[in-house]
Design an enzyme around this catalytic site. Structure first.
Site, PDB file in Angstrom:
ATOM      1  N   ASP A 257       9.187  65.579  12.139  1.00  0.00           N
ATOM      2  CA  ASP A 257       9.953  64.679  11.276  1.00  0.00           C
ATOM      3  C   ASP A 257      10.709  63.721  12.196  1.00  0.00           C
ATOM      4  O   ASP A 257      11.799  64.031  12.669  1.00  0.00           O
ATOM      5  CB  ASP A 257      10.924  65.475  10.408  1.00  0.00           C
TER       6      ASP A 257
ATOM      7  N   GLU B 171       5.401  62.966   9.582  1.00  0.00           N
ATOM      8  CA  GLU B 171       5.748  62.280   8.341  1.00  0.00           C
ATOM      9  C   GLU B 171       5.616  60.773   8.548  1.00  0.00           C
ATOM     10  O   GLU B 171       6.038  60.241   9.574  1.00  0.00           O
ATOM     11  CB  GLU B 171       7.172  62.639   7.923  1.00  0.00           C
TER      12      GLU B 171
ATOM     13  N   ASP C 211      16.645  68.647   9.849  1.00  0.00           N
ATOM     14  CA  ASP C 211      15.495  67.926  10.412  1.00  0.00           C
ATOM     15  C   ASP C 211      14.373  68.898  10.767  1.00  0.00           C
ATOM     16  O   ASP C 211      13.195  68.596  10.579  1.00  0.00           O
ATOM     17  CB  ASP C 211      15.919  67.093  11.617  1.00  0.00           C
TER      18      ASP C 211
END
Length: 156
Positions: free
Chosen positions: A7, A67, A139
């Site tokens: 991420d 992502e 995160d």
């Protein structure tokens, strides 16, 4: 199959490694890479790159999942996110790690069942899917969700 979920963020990039054996998932590791906000952009990106190289060398995943960028209302924030993604993708490329990219909506749908899920719903499902995981922070949780989605989607 070991999958590294990522991420990206310039401030704090999350990472998570899961093992996928058919439909079964198990937690291997997770963490967050924070950068010094007072450092220059090149220094921050190098730190992010080097930290992720170390993660890849330690866990030796078979593939990575990242992502995709979503466009923020603030173009400057979107640009910083794009820089961080570049460092993340470069680290994967340097280690010859195949990378799949998934939109936040697809990740949420794969983990929770709806693409409109809230962060709290995703984190609650992580506790169900990876009950033994001690998650480092939000995160890292997002990165584990990306890895789980990738496992469900077969790297596509």
């Amino acid at each position: 199959m070991l999958i590294l979920g990522l991420d990206p963020s310039l401030t704090c990039t999350g990472w998570g490694v899961v093992r996928a054996e058919g439909p079964r998932l198990s937690h291997i590791a997770n963490g967050q890479v924070a950068t010094d906000t007072k450092a220059s952009m090149p220094e921050r990106l190098l730190h992010l790159h080097d930290a992720l190289i170390a993660v890849i060398e330690t866990y030796r995943p078979d593939r990575a999942a990242v992502e995709e960028v979503f466009v923020n209302k603030n173009p400057k924030s979107t640009l910083k996110l794009a820089h961080a993604r570049g460092a993340v993708l470069t680290a994967c490329g340097r280690m010859s790690l195949p990378v799949a990219e998934h939109s936040p909506r697809i990740v949420k749908k794969a983990v929770v069942g709806t693409g409109a899920a809230e962060k709290q719903q995703v984190q609650a499902m992580l506790k169900v899917l990876l009950p033994a995981a001690n998650i480092s922070g939000p995160d890292a949780a997002d990165a584990l969700a990306v890895a789980i989605a990738d496992a469900h989607l077969g790297g596509h």
